[in-house]
Design a protein around this motif. Structure first.
Motif, short mmCIF file in Angstrom:
data_model
loop_
_atom_site.label_atom_id
_atom_site.label_comp_id
_atom_site.label_asym_id
_atom_site.label_seq_id
_atom_site.Cartn_x
_atom_site.Cartn_y
_atom_site.Cartn_z
N SER A 41 0.83 -1.21 0.00
CA SER A 41 0.00 0.00 0.00
C SER A 41 0.86 1.26 0.00
CB SER A 41 -0.98 0.00 1.17
OG SER A 41 -0.34 -0.26 2.39
N ILE A 42 0.25 2.37 -0.41
CA ILE A 42 0.99 3.61 -0.62
C ILE A 42 1.43 4.28 0.68
CG2 ILE A 42 -0.04 4.10 -2.86
CD1 ILE A 42 -1.90 6.08 -1.35
N ASP A 43 0.79 3.91 1.80
CA ASP A 43 1.18 4.45 3.10
C ASP A 43 0.77 3.47 4.19
OD1 ASP A 43 -1.59 4.80 3.42
OD2 ASP A 43 -1.53 6.92 2.91
N ASP A 44 0.91 3.86 5.44
CA ASP A 44 0.56 2.95 6.54
C ASP A 44 -0.73 3.38 7.23
OD1 ASP A 44 1.48 5.21 7.80
OD2 ASP A 44 2.99 4.18 9.03
N GLN A 45 -1.60 4.03 6.46
CA GLN A 45 -2.86 4.56 6.98
C GLN A 45 -3.97 3.51 6.93
OE1 GLN A 45 -2.93 7.90 7.92
NE2 GLN A 45 -4.99 7.66 8.70
N GLU A 46 -4.68 3.32 8.06
CA GLU A 46 -5.90 2.52 8.04
C GLU A 46 -7.03 3.43 7.57
OE1 GLU A 46 -7.34 -0.64 11.07
OE2 GLU A 46 -8.34 1.23 11.62
N ARG A 47 -7.91 2.89 6.73
CA ARG A 47 -9.01 3.70 6.20
C ARG A 47 -10.34 2.99 6.45
NH1 ARG A 47 -4.62 4.56 2.91
NH2 ARG A 47 -4.28 6.73 2.33
N LEU A 48 -11.38 3.81 6.69
CA LEU A 48 -12.75 3.32 6.79
C LEU A 48 -13.50 3.86 5.58
CD1 LEU A 48 -13.39 4.04 10.57
CD2 LEU A 48 -12.64 1.90 9.53
N ILE A 49 -13.98 2.96 4.75
CA ILE A 49 -14.65 3.36 3.52
C ILE A 49 -16.08 2.81 3.52
CG2 ILE A 49 -14.60 3.26 0.99
CD1 ILE A 49 -11.56 2.85 1.18
N PRO A 50 -17.08 3.67 3.35
CA PRO A 50 -18.47 3.18 3.31
C PRO A 50 -18.68 2.26 2.11
CG PRO A 50 -18.39 5.58 3.53
CD PRO A 50 -17.01 5.12 3.21
N TRP A 51 -19.37 1.15 2.35
CA TRP A 51 -19.69 0.22 1.27
C TRP A 51 -20.95 0.74 0.57
CZ3 TRP A 51 -16.80 -3.78 -0.56
CH2 TRP A 51 -17.39 -4.56 -1.56
N VAL A 52 -20.77 1.73 -0.29
CA VAL A 52 -21.88 2.34 -1.02
C VAL A 52 -21.54 2.25 -2.50
CG1 VAL A 52 -23.24 4.42 -1.40
CG2 VAL A 52 -22.36 3.93 0.89
N LEU A 68 -12.18 -2.01 -6.55
CA LEU A 68 -11.89 -0.67 -7.04
C LEU A 68 -12.79 0.33 -6.32
CD1 LEU A 68 -10.41 1.19 -9.08
CD2 LEU A 68 -12.31 0.78 -10.64
N VAL A 69 -12.17 1.36 -5.74
CA VAL A 69 -12.92 2.36 -4.98
C VAL A 69 -12.66 3.76 -5.53
CG1 VAL A 69 -12.93 0.99 -2.87
CG2 VAL A 69 -11.09 2.63 -3.24
N THR A 70 -13.63 4.64 -5.33
CA THR A 70 -13.42 6.06 -5.63
C THR A 70 -13.08 6.73 -4.31
OG1 THR A 70 -15.76 6.49 -5.34
CG2 THR A 70 -15.03 6.07 -7.57
N TRP A 71 -11.85 6.58 -3.90
CA TRP A 71 -11.42 7.06 -2.59
C TRP A 71 -10.00 7.57 -2.73
CZ3 TRP A 71 -14.88 7.39 1.22
CH2 TRP A 71 -14.44 7.70 2.51
N SER A 72 -9.81 8.86 -2.57
CA SER A 72 -8.50 9.45 -2.70
C SER A 72 -7.59 9.02 -1.55
CB SER A 72 -8.64 10.97 -2.69
OG SER A 72 -7.39 11.58 -2.55
N ALA A 73 -6.31 8.94 -1.82
CA ALA A 73 -5.34 8.59 -0.76
C ALA A 73 -5.32 9.63 0.34
CB ALA A 73 -3.95 8.44 -1.38
N GLU A 74 -5.80 10.85 0.04
CA GLU A 74 -5.79 11.91 1.05
C GLU A 74 -6.93 11.79 2.06
OE1 GLU A 74 -5.42 13.24 -2.49
OE2 GLU A 74 -3.39 12.57 -2.00
N TYR A 75 -7.94 10.98 1.77
CA TYR A 75 -9.08 10.87 2.68
C TYR A 75 -8.68 10.13 3.95
CZ TYR A 75 -12.10 12.20 -1.26
OH TYR A 75 -12.69 12.83 -2.31
#
Length: 75
Positions: A41-52, A68-75
């Motif tokens: 992965s591009i960083d060591d960030q854990e992310r929470l992404i809504p399953w929508v 595949l998600v529409t989620w920027s690495a900055e979120y």
């Protein structure tokens, strides 16, 4: 089903690996995937992404074990 996507790699539209799906949280309104970082992965960030779908979850590619998600690495 959640078991179908467990441990799948999560890739955003910039072709960046955000990690793998570690778990699915049932929140009532929408399920939320917990994306944990991996060595790829591009960083060591854990992310929470809504399953929508299709707002955030664009494609579930079971053959290639990716989501595949529409989620920027900055979120």
């Amino acid at each position: 089903a959640a078991s179908d996507v467990y441990k799948r790699q999560v890739i955003n539209e910039a072709d960046e690996c955000l990690g793998v799906i570690d778990q699915m949280l049932e929140t009532g309104a929408n399920d939320v995937i917990v994306v944990s970082p991996t060595k790829d992965s591009i960083d060591d960030q854990e992310r929470l992404i809504p399953w929508v779908e299709p707002e955030f979850i664009r494609q579930v590619d079971l053959a290639n074990e990716k989501v595949l998600v529409t989620w920027s690495a900055e979120y």
